[in-house]
Design a protein around this motif. Structure first.
Motif, PDB file in Angstrom:
ATOM      1  N   MET A   1       5.224  -0.371   2.354  1.00  0.00           N
ATOM      2  CA  MET A   1       4.980   0.964   1.813  1.00  0.00           C
ATOM      3  C   MET A   1       6.316   1.549   1.374  1.00  0.00           C
ATOM      4  O   MET A   1       7.294   1.516   2.122  1.00  0.00           O
TER       5      MET A   1
ATOM      6  N   GLU B   1       1.458  10.205   5.243  1.00  0.00           N
ATOM      7  CA  GLU B   1       0.378   9.238   5.472  1.00  0.00           C
ATOM      8  C   GLU B   1       0.882   7.926   6.070  1.00  0.00           C
ATOM      9  O   GLU B   1       0.124   6.959   6.166  1.00  0.00           O
TER      10      GLU B   1
ATOM     11  N   THR C   1      -4.695   2.636  10.310  1.00  0.00           N
ATOM     12  CA  THR C   1      -5.711   1.893   9.559  1.00  0.00           C
ATOM     13  C   THR C   1      -5.414   0.403   9.582  1.00  0.00           C
ATOM     14  O   THR C   1      -6.307  -0.432   9.788  1.00  0.00           O
TER      15      THR C   1
ATOM     16  N   TYR D   1      -6.783   0.442  -3.393  1.00  0.00           N
ATOM     17  CA  TYR D   1      -6.766   0.628  -1.936  1.00  0.00           C
ATOM     18  C   TYR D   1      -7.831  -0.241  -1.275  1.00  0.00           C
ATOM     19  O   TYR D   1      -7.535  -1.034  -0.375  1.00  0.00           O
TER      20      TYR D   1
ATOM     21  N   LEU E   1       0.862  -1.189   0.000  1.00  0.00           N
ATOM     22  CA  LEU E   1       0.000   0.000   0.000  1.00  0.00           C
ATOM     23  C   LEU E   1       0.890   1.228   0.000  1.00  0.00           C
ATOM     24  O   LEU E   1       1.985   1.219   0.570  1.00  0.00           O
TER      25      LEU E   1
ATOM     26  N   LEU F   1      -1.802   5.412   7.762  1.00  0.00           N
ATOM     27  CA  LEU F   1      -1.890   4.066   7.212  1.00  0.00           C
ATOM     28  C   LEU F   1      -1.642   3.026   8.304  1.00  0.00           C
ATOM     29  O   LEU F   1      -2.357   2.020   8.391  1.00  0.00           O
TER      30      LEU F   1
ATOM     31  N   ASN G   1       3.473  10.419  -0.134  1.00  0.00           N
ATOM     32  CA  ASN G   1       2.806   9.679   0.942  1.00  0.00           C
ATOM     33  C   ASN G   1       3.495   9.722   2.296  1.00  0.00           C
ATOM     34  O   ASN G   1       3.019   9.103   3.259  1.00  0.00           O
TER      35      ASN G   1
ATOM     36  N   ILE H   1      -3.204   6.345   1.952  1.00  0.00           N
ATOM     37  CA  ILE H   1      -4.629   6.211   2.209  1.00  0.00           C
ATOM     38  C   ILE H   1      -5.423   6.584   0.964  1.00  0.00           C
ATOM     39  O   ILE H   1      -5.192   7.632   0.361  1.00  0.00           O
TER      40      ILE H   1
ATOM     41  N   ASN I   1      -2.864   6.234  -2.490  1.00  0.00           N
ATOM     42  CA  ASN I   1      -2.455   4.899  -2.932  1.00  0.00           C
ATOM     43  C   ASN I   1      -2.883   4.640  -4.369  1.00  0.00           C
ATOM     44  O   ASN I   1      -2.093   4.163  -5.192  1.00  0.00           O
TER      45      ASN I   1
END
Length: 300
Positions: free
Chosen positions: A154, A163, A170, A133, A117, A167, A160, A120, A124
């Motif tokens: 990642m 993030e 999440t 995603y 990934l 992430l 990113n 978010i 992505n």
């Protein structure tokens, strides 16, 4: 032959790129134009190499990647043989796109599913593929239901880097155990997208501080390029190593000892897929860059 040239007697893990073909064309993919080629291991070649690495170098684990391993037609056969017949740990690195049917098939023989990934939602999908995603999260959710341990990767870019923590939070909701962070290398597709490179290295320092303070449940591992001291230029200990963590095999048969050296044939040994043995084509005086320890935050 690896032992004769380098003194290496044990290689704990084989990273096996089953094929170059992929159903994505990610902006940062280090394979680049190689994904347009049809290179692939046959199931027999893959199993022979895995067996060779176990029997001659004491390999304990295999990570299957590509390209995209879930588009490899003999994936189930390789996974099942590696787990049941050879007794090795099996991990798959995937983009997680529409893998539900095949994941359900191989779940009983899979130790870890690692999904890539790049942030978010739209972040992505811009780098990877529209809809990727949500598809990746669905794969992680299914793996949890099937009892398969999960991780994520990642590649940190200018798009990113802010993030990483969102992430990680999440991923915790999906019981993901580990997030690996990689530094973007300007090779392959990334060479055509210099805007993705993080040019201000103070951003890495800021990220490291955020990770230290975050008290995450998910374990976050960053590679040496993102670490405080950066990566060493060459990692071969004096006199040569006896044991290394990993070696990576690509579909042409090239074997490299560090992800940073992948794609550089001068750093590679070669696996003769027809004769089923390892040869060494480059000069024996080539320097070999080996993997060094990563930095870990979060779960112990």
């Amino acid at each position: 032959m690896i032992g004769v040239i380098t003194g290496i007697r044990r290689i704990r893990m084989l990273y096996l790129q089953l094929l170059y073909r992929c159903n994505f064309a990610c902006l940062h993919c280090f394979h680049g134009e190689r994904l347009q080629h049809a290179d692939a291991f046959t199931a027999e070649e893959a199993i022979n190499l895995i067996t060779l690495m176990r029997d001659h170098y004491g390999a304990e684990a295999v990570t299957l990647l590509g390209g995209e391993p879930f588009v490899y037609k003999d994936l189930a056969r390789v996974v099942q043989h590696t787990k049941q017949e050879l007794g090795l740990q099996v991990e798959i690195c995937t983009n997680g796109y529409r893998v539900e049917r095949r994941l359900t098939e191989i779940a009983p023989h899979l130790d870890l599913l690692r999904v890539s990934l790049e942030g978010i939602g739209a972040t992505n999908d811009h780098i990877r593929k529209a809809g990727s995603y949500q598809s990746a999260l669905s794969a992680l959710d299914l793996a949890r239901q099937l009892g398969v341990r999960t991780g994520a990767t990642m590649t940190v870019t200018s798009r990113n880097i802010d993030e990483v923590l969102p992430l990680a939070r999440t991923l915790e909701h999906f019981d993901v155990r580990q997030l690996k962070l990689h530094c973007l290398r300007p090779v392959g597709n990334a060479a055509a997208h210099p805007e993705l490179l993080v040019t201000n290295t103070s951003a890495y320092a800021r990220l490291r501080e955020e990770l230290r303070a975050a008290k995450l449940v998910v374990e976050v591992i960053i590679d040496e390029d993102l670490s405080e001291n950066g990566a060493p230029g060459i990692c071969t200990p004096a006199g040569g190593p006896v044991e290394i963590e990993r070696i990576e095999a690509d579909p042409r048969g090239a074997l490299t000892m560090s992800c940073k050296a992948v794609g550089k044939d001068s750093h590679a040994f070669w696996y003769d897929k027809i004769a089923d043995h390892i040869v060494h084509r480059p000069s024996a005086t080539d320097e070999l860059t080996l993997a060094v320890p990563d930095v870990v935050y979060g779960r112990a």
